[in-house]
Design a protein around this motif. Sequence first.
Motif, PDB file in Angstrom:
ATOM      1  N   LEU A  21       3.153   0.680   0.457  1.00 47.60           N
ATOM      2  CA  LEU A  21       3.786  -0.584   0.807  1.00 47.60           C
ATOM      3  C   LEU A  21       3.739  -1.000   2.310  1.00 47.60           C
ATOM      4  O   LEU A  21       3.317  -2.222   2.497  1.00 47.60           O
ATOM      5  N   ARG A  25       1.497  -4.332   3.566  1.00 40.00           N
ATOM      6  CA  ARG A  25       2.241  -5.248   4.706  1.00 40.00           C
ATOM      7  C   ARG A  25       1.452  -5.361   5.676  1.00 40.00           C
ATOM      8  O   ARG A  25       1.377  -6.624   6.144  1.00 40.00           O
ATOM      9  N   SER A  54       9.098  -5.806   0.365  1.00 40.90           N
ATOM     10  CA  SER A  54       8.346  -4.399   0.489  1.00 40.90           C
ATOM     11  C   SER A  54       9.129  -3.691   1.601  1.00 40.90           C
ATOM     12  O   SER A  54       9.061  -2.280   1.466  1.00 40.90           O
ATOM     13  N   ASP A  58      10.411  -0.062   0.561  1.00 38.18           N
ATOM     14  CA  ASP A  58       9.693   1.408   0.856  1.00 38.18           C
ATOM     15  C   ASP A  58      10.702   2.230   1.588  1.00 38.18           C
ATOM     16  O   ASP A  58      10.355   3.270   1.539  1.00 38.18           O
TER      17      ASP A  58
END
Length: 201
Positions: A21, A25, A54, A58
Amino acid sequence: MTNGPGAEQAADRVWTIPNVLSMLRLVGVPVFLWAILEHDDTLALLILMGSGISDYLDGKIARRFGLVSQLGAVLDPVADRLYILSTLLGLAWREIIPWWLVAVLLAREVLLTILLLIARTKGLREMPVHFVGKAATFNLLYAFPLLLLADGDGTLASIARPVGWGFAWWGIVLYWLAGLMYAASLRRYLRARTLQPVSPT
């Protein structure tokens, strides 16, 4: 998180869901910059909202399932800072936010960089993560899409503008408060080292 062989293996893992994740990003940063500079606000908004979601997921997944890793401890703050920096520059370039806001937040990053350099010269590899710092990041990541959405004359823009600036101001205050907390933590660490008795040789 418990200590032991399992914890050590988790700390060394690379391909975990939280790390993936964070990597996604990071990949989204240049795409976001392109979108905002090309005035593709829909894509820019989607990327910003995805980044905020996200960022929450995460950390939540890493703590819940014992997937906290050394790589994740690096990727997550790097992704946060790159999104904040790219969004600040993009929004300022579009004249959606003033340049003084960029200067205020970048000044805090300069302060934190100096603190980290001092910490490492004194044997402290990393600074402890404060909840205040994460709260500041969340506020800023929520503020930016709202401020981008406020770049218009419709009803939605009128609603998004005060809410976005509310998040932005909270983010600024908490961002600097977290920086001062890091400075206080480093001062306590250095003071404790100075007061430690010297072992006889």
